[in-house]
Design an enzyme around this catalytic site. Sequence first.
Site, PDB file in Angstrom:
ATOM      1  N   GLY A   3      44.331   6.463  30.194  1.00  0.00           N
ATOM      2  CA  GLY A   3      42.922   6.093  30.258  1.00  0.00           C
ATOM      3  C   GLY A   3      42.211   5.984  28.930  1.00  0.00           C
TER       4      GLY A   3
ATOM      5  N   GLU B 124      39.434  11.653  25.463  1.00  0.00           N
ATOM      6  CA  GLU B 124      39.620  11.501  26.906  1.00  0.00           C
ATOM      7  C   GLU B 124      38.696  10.414  27.429  1.00  0.00           C
ATOM      8  OE1 GLU B 124      41.488  11.605  29.450  1.00  0.00           O
ATOM      9  OE2 GLU B 124      41.561  13.733  29.963  1.00  0.00           O
ATOM     10  N   ASP B 125      39.139   9.709  28.468  1.00  0.00           N
ATOM     11  CA  ASP B 125      38.284   8.697  29.083  1.00  0.00           C
ATOM     12  C   ASP B 125      37.202   9.333  29.938  1.00  0.00           C
ATOM     13  OD1 ASP B 125      40.140   9.534  31.000  1.00  0.00           O
ATOM     14  OD2 ASP B 125      40.520   7.535  31.797  1.00  0.00           O
TER      15      ASP B 125
ATOM     16  N   ASP C  14      36.215  15.178  34.638  1.00  0.00           N
ATOM     17  CA  ASP C  14      35.754  15.316  36.013  1.00  0.00           C
ATOM     18  C   ASP C  14      35.876  16.780  36.418  1.00  0.00           C
ATOM     19  OD1 ASP C  14      35.044  14.929  38.663  1.00  0.00           O
ATOM     20  OD2 ASP C  14      36.579  13.445  39.088  1.00  0.00           O
TER      21      ASP C  14
ATOM     22  N   LYS D 246      31.438  13.749  33.967  1.00  0.00           N
ATOM     23  CA  LYS D 246      30.979  13.828  35.353  1.00  0.00           C
ATOM     24  C   LYS D 246      30.801  15.310  35.700  1.00  0.00           C
ATOM     25  CE  LYS D 246      33.263  11.094  38.211  1.00  0.00           C
ATOM     26  NZ  LYS D 246      34.205  10.656  39.278  1.00  0.00           N
TER      27      LYS D 246
ATOM     28  N   PHE E 126      33.442   7.633  42.244  1.00  0.00           N
ATOM     29  CA  PHE E 126      34.706   7.207  41.654  1.00  0.00           C
ATOM     30  C   PHE E 126      34.459   5.925  40.882  1.00  0.00           C
ATOM     31  CE2 PHE E 126      38.987   5.815  41.066  1.00  0.00           C
ATOM     32  CZ  PHE E 126      39.655   7.015  40.857  1.00  0.00           C
TER      33      PHE E 126
ATOM     34  N   ARG F 195      41.822  -0.895  34.838  1.00  0.00           N
ATOM     35  CA  ARG F 195      41.554  -0.365  33.492  1.00  0.00           C
ATOM     36  C   ARG F 195      40.966  -1.429  32.567  1.00  0.00           C
ATOM     37  NH1 ARG F 195      43.873   4.674  32.906  1.00  0.00           N
ATOM     38  NH2 ARG F 195      45.731   5.090  34.143  1.00  0.00           N
TER      39      ARG F 195
END
Length: 178
Positions: A44, A99-100, A103, A131, A152, A165
């Site tokens: 990601g 990091e993308d 969560d 998030k 999501f 992506r």
Amino acid sequence: MSENKYGEVIISREQIQQRVRELGAQITKDYEGKKLLLVGILNGCVYFMTDLSREIDLMLQIDFMVVSSYGASTKTSGVVKIVKDLNRSIEGYDVLLVEDIIDSGLTLSYLKEYLSARNPNSIKIVTLIDKPEGRKIDIKADYVGFNVPNEFIIGYGLDYAENYRNLKDVLIIKPELI
């Protein structure tokens, strides 16, 4: 925001570019005179790390890890698996995990602990997307691109089952695509 065939655009490509420039400038300032190693969490991070690294006006090195906790699901399994480890020693480096999305926090919490045993000078986190409502573990990024609701999302490196992506914007995926 706007709607397209994949979902609702919540962060446009232009917003991403602007925020990546700002993050790059801040990281440049904060890491001046340090031995910086960007560690990308694949797959990601690719788009974000590529753009971010070009906005950091310092000598730096890069490496990658592949870590899995989602598989083809929209929810974390809770089990963090290292698929590919680093190719180098990180001792003496100031490590910035790229990091993308954060969560649940499980992956990054695990990685910080795992990498701390390798004696880096420091370990910090930069994420494009945070998030916070999805957290299962209390972890905070040192640099955050955007906070988003507990939906999501896909695009700009974020995927669903390895698809989407390559979308230029970040979108809330249409339910019928899941």
